[in-house]
Design a protein around this motif. Structure first.
Motif, short mmCIF file in Angstrom:
data_model
loop_
_atom_site.label_atom_id
_atom_site.label_comp_id
_atom_site.label_asym_id
_atom_site.label_seq_id
_atom_site.Cartn_x
_atom_site.Cartn_y
_atom_site.Cartn_z
N GLY A 270 0.82 -1.21 0.00
CA GLY A 270 0.00 0.00 0.00
C GLY A 270 0.84 1.26 0.00
O GLY A 270 0.49 2.25 -0.65
N LEU A 271 1.98 1.24 0.71
CA LEU A 271 2.88 2.39 0.73
C LEU A 271 3.55 2.59 -0.63
O LEU A 271 3.91 3.71 -0.99
N ALA A 272 3.72 1.49 -1.37
CA ALA A 272 4.39 1.58 -2.67
C ALA A 272 3.50 2.21 -3.74
O ALA A 272 4.00 2.88 -4.65
N ALA A 273 2.19 2.01 -3.63
CA ALA A 273 1.26 2.38 -4.71
C ALA A 273 1.39 3.83 -5.15
O ALA A 273 1.54 4.10 -6.36
N PRO A 274 1.34 4.84 -4.23
CA PRO A 274 1.44 6.23 -4.72
C PRO A 274 2.79 6.56 -5.32
O PRO A 274 2.88 7.37 -6.25
N VAL A 275 3.86 5.93 -4.83
CA VAL A 275 5.20 6.19 -5.38
C VAL A 275 5.31 5.59 -6.78
O VAL A 275 5.89 6.20 -7.68
N SER B 277 11.20 5.26 -1.62
CA SER B 277 11.85 5.80 -2.82
C SER B 277 11.61 4.87 -3.99
O SER B 277 11.64 3.64 -3.84
N PRO B 278 11.40 5.43 -5.18
CA PRO B 278 11.14 4.59 -6.36
C PRO B 278 12.41 3.93 -6.88
O PRO B 278 13.51 4.48 -6.79
N THR C 235 13.80 2.60 -10.47
CA THR C 235 13.44 2.83 -11.87
C THR C 235 14.39 2.11 -12.82
O THR C 235 15.58 1.97 -12.54
N VAL C 236 13.84 1.67 -13.94
CA VAL C 236 14.61 1.08 -15.03
C VAL C 236 14.10 1.73 -16.31
O VAL C 236 12.90 1.65 -16.62
N GLU C 237 15.00 2.40 -17.02
CA GLU C 237 14.63 3.10 -18.26
C GLU C 237 13.46 4.05 -18.02
O GLU C 237 12.48 4.07 -18.77
N GLU C 238 13.58 4.84 -16.94
CA GLU C 238 12.60 5.87 -16.56
C GLU C 238 11.22 5.29 -16.24
O GLU C 238 10.23 6.03 -16.23
N ARG C 239 11.17 4.00 -15.96
CA ARG C 239 9.92 3.36 -15.58
C ARG C 239 10.06 2.81 -14.16
O ARG C 239 11.03 2.12 -13.85
N VAL C 240 9.09 3.14 -13.28
CA VAL C 240 9.15 2.67 -11.90
C VAL C 240 8.83 1.17 -11.88
O VAL C 240 7.78 0.74 -12.36
N VAL C 241 9.77 0.39 -11.32
CA VAL C 241 9.58 -1.06 -11.28
C VAL C 241 9.40 -1.57 -9.86
O VAL C 241 9.10 -2.75 -9.65
N GLY C 242 9.59 -0.69 -8.88
CA GLY C 242 9.44 -1.12 -7.49
C GLY C 242 9.81 0.00 -6.56
O GLY C 242 9.99 1.15 -6.97
N THR C 243 9.93 -0.32 -5.26
CA THR C 243 10.28 0.70 -4.27
C THR C 243 11.25 0.14 -3.23
O THR C 243 11.28 -1.07 -2.96
N LEU C 244 12.03 1.05 -2.67
CA LEU C 244 12.85 0.78 -1.49
C LEU C 244 12.19 1.53 -0.34
O LEU C 244 11.97 2.74 -0.44
N GLN C 245 11.88 0.84 0.74
CA GLN C 245 11.18 1.44 1.87
C GLN C 245 12.03 1.30 3.13
O GLN C 245 12.49 0.21 3.45
N VAL C 246 12.20 2.42 3.83
CA VAL C 246 13.01 2.45 5.05
C VAL C 246 12.10 2.85 6.21
O VAL C 246 11.51 3.95 6.20
N PHE C 247 12.00 2.00 7.21
CA PHE C 247 11.18 2.24 8.40
C PHE C 247 12.09 2.65 9.55
O PHE C 247 13.09 1.96 9.83
N ALA C 248 11.77 3.76 10.22
CA ALA C 248 12.65 4.28 11.26
C ALA C 248 11.84 5.08 12.29
O ALA C 248 10.69 5.48 12.01
N PRO C 249 12.42 5.35 13.48
CA PRO C 249 11.72 6.17 14.48
C PRO C 249 11.49 7.60 14.00
O PRO C 249 10.49 8.24 14.38
N SER C 250 12.40 8.12 13.17
CA SER C 250 12.24 9.47 12.63
C SER C 250 12.76 9.51 11.21
O SER C 250 13.55 8.65 10.81
N ALA C 251 12.32 10.50 10.47
CA ALA C 251 12.74 10.64 9.06
C ALA C 251 13.56 11.92 8.93
O ALA C 251 13.06 12.96 8.50
N SER C 252 14.82 11.84 9.33
CA SER C 252 15.69 13.01 9.23
C SER C 252 16.02 13.29 7.77
O SER C 252 15.89 12.41 6.90
N ALA C 253 16.45 14.52 7.53
CA ALA C 253 16.83 14.89 6.16
C ALA C 253 17.97 14.01 5.66
O ALA C 253 18.01 13.61 4.49
#
Length: 374
Positions: free
Chosen positions: A84-89, A118-119, A121-139
């Motif tokens: 579900g988290l991947a869908a909008p990305v 984060s998306p 991509t292969v040849e400018e096409r989104v093929v999947g996502t990398l998702q990082v779960f953490a206590p905070s989302a620092s810059a």
């Protein structure tokens, strides 16, 4: 006497920053090989531990466009949220940062409050996502996630290039198979039939040679084969042609035993021999001679296919080598391109010919080349 390198202490890797860089590069090198197989459940499972180590995060997920491929870290109860988290990305192609409302859970001890998606991509096409779960989302973590996602995408791009190259080679081999002369098949069967009454044993042997030749030429095969296997198929081809030409066709085959295991592109030599028969000897009066030599030259195997037939205009040969389909030549351009693709531009075909002077084709093959196995 002090060595000029005496100031280097054994085992010293420089500053802490140098050691951190080394650890990062080493971890990335461990993640790369599985990713070079493409984005699959198996490759994601093998790579994800190293990706989490690169990011230093409590938990990391990899998805394709629809489903979770792999999870690494604690708090696995969040894994079901990954698709579900991947869908909008996947839809908009941009990185998203989720807050507690996006990854809420019923475990009061769970420290995960944010997710960075984060998306990939292969040849400018989104093929999947990398998702990082953490206590905070620092810059810094968002930036690191994007960088690792770009690196993963680069590995997937390389995997796609490898797959495209393999598909291209398979297509070229199919094209060569399609060019195997229908006249050769018809003439071979006619020659076999002519011996059925007069010499049944020879007819049986020729039929077995024909079956073995076609089985080799049309079977599902890897990109490379050994020189020994390619020459074995060529010998069967020439036995069938000799049944048709009789004493008009003379063959000399001289091969150094040490080059027999050398890897060559599948169906790379047979078209050269078929050209020698079709274009060198069929139009020649009297007998003709084909000489096939494979020699050992240090780090290379040098193969030549020579006929004393009618020869050809060099300009027409250049046209055939450039892929001109109007030239009645069996796969010269195809073989030249596959040789260059496999071993580099220094390994294209060399053709020596002139009208009335016969034709000689020289092929150089490295005895050992990285990534080349029969």
């Amino acid at each position: 006497m002090r060595s000029r390198w005496g100031w280097l202490r054994p085992g010293h890797l420089g500053s802490e920053s140098d050691r951190a860089t080394f650890r990062t590069l080493h971890t990335a090198s461990l993640a790369a090989p599985p990713l070079r197989a493409g984005l699959t459940e198996a490759s994601a499972t093998r790579a994800i531990r190293f990706l989490r180590e690169l990011l230093g995060a409590p938990a990391v997920a990899l998805t394709d466009t629809e489903r979770l491929l792999a999870w690494d870290g604690r708090y696995h109860h969040h894994a079901a949220q990954a698709p579900g988290l991947a869908a909008p990305v996947v839809s908009d192609g941009g990185t998203s940062v989720g807050d507690p409302s996006d990854i809420s859970c019923g475990d009061p001890g769970c420290p995960l409050r944010h997710v960075i998606v984060s998306p990939l991509t292969v040849e400018e096409r989104v093929v999947g996502t990398l998702q990082v779960f953490a206590p905070s989302a620092s810059a810094g973590l968002v930036r690191a996630t994007n960088e690792v996602a770009r690196w993963v995408s680069a590995q997937l791009e390389l995997a796609e290039l490898d797959a495209s190259r393999t598909r291209l080679m398979e297509a070229e081999v199919r094209a060569l198979r399609a060019q195997i002369s229908p006249h050769f098949i018809y003439n071979s069967l006619t020659a076999i039939a002519s011996f059925v009454r007069t010499d049944p044993e020879r007819a049986r042997e020729l039929l077995l040679d024909f079956a073995d030749f076609t089985r080799y030429s049309f079977r599902k095969h890897g990109e490379f084969t050994t020189l020994a296997e390619e020459l074995r198929s060529i010998e069967r081809y020439l036995v069938l042609e000799k049944a048709r030409f009789g004493d008009r066709l003379q063959v000399t085959l001289r091969v150094a035993p040490e080059v027999l295991p050398v890897a060559v592109p599948f169906l790379a030599l047979q078209p050269l021999v078929e050209n020698a028969v079709r274009h060198g000897l069929e139009g020649k009066e009297g007998s003709g001679h084909i000489t096939i030599i494979a020699e050992d030259f240090d780090r290379e195997c040098v193969i030549s296919v020579e006929d004393d037939g009618v020869g050809e205009d060099p300009e027409r040969v250049r046209q055939a080598m450039s892929g001109d389909v109007s030239m009645d030549s069996v796969g010269l351009g195809n073989v030249d391109e596959r040789m260059r693709s496999a071993f580099g531009d220094d390994y294209g075909l060399v053709v020596e010919t002139a009208p009335g002077a016969g034709t000689k084709v020289i092929v150089r093959v490295p005895k050992y080349a990285p990534g080349v196995r029969p």
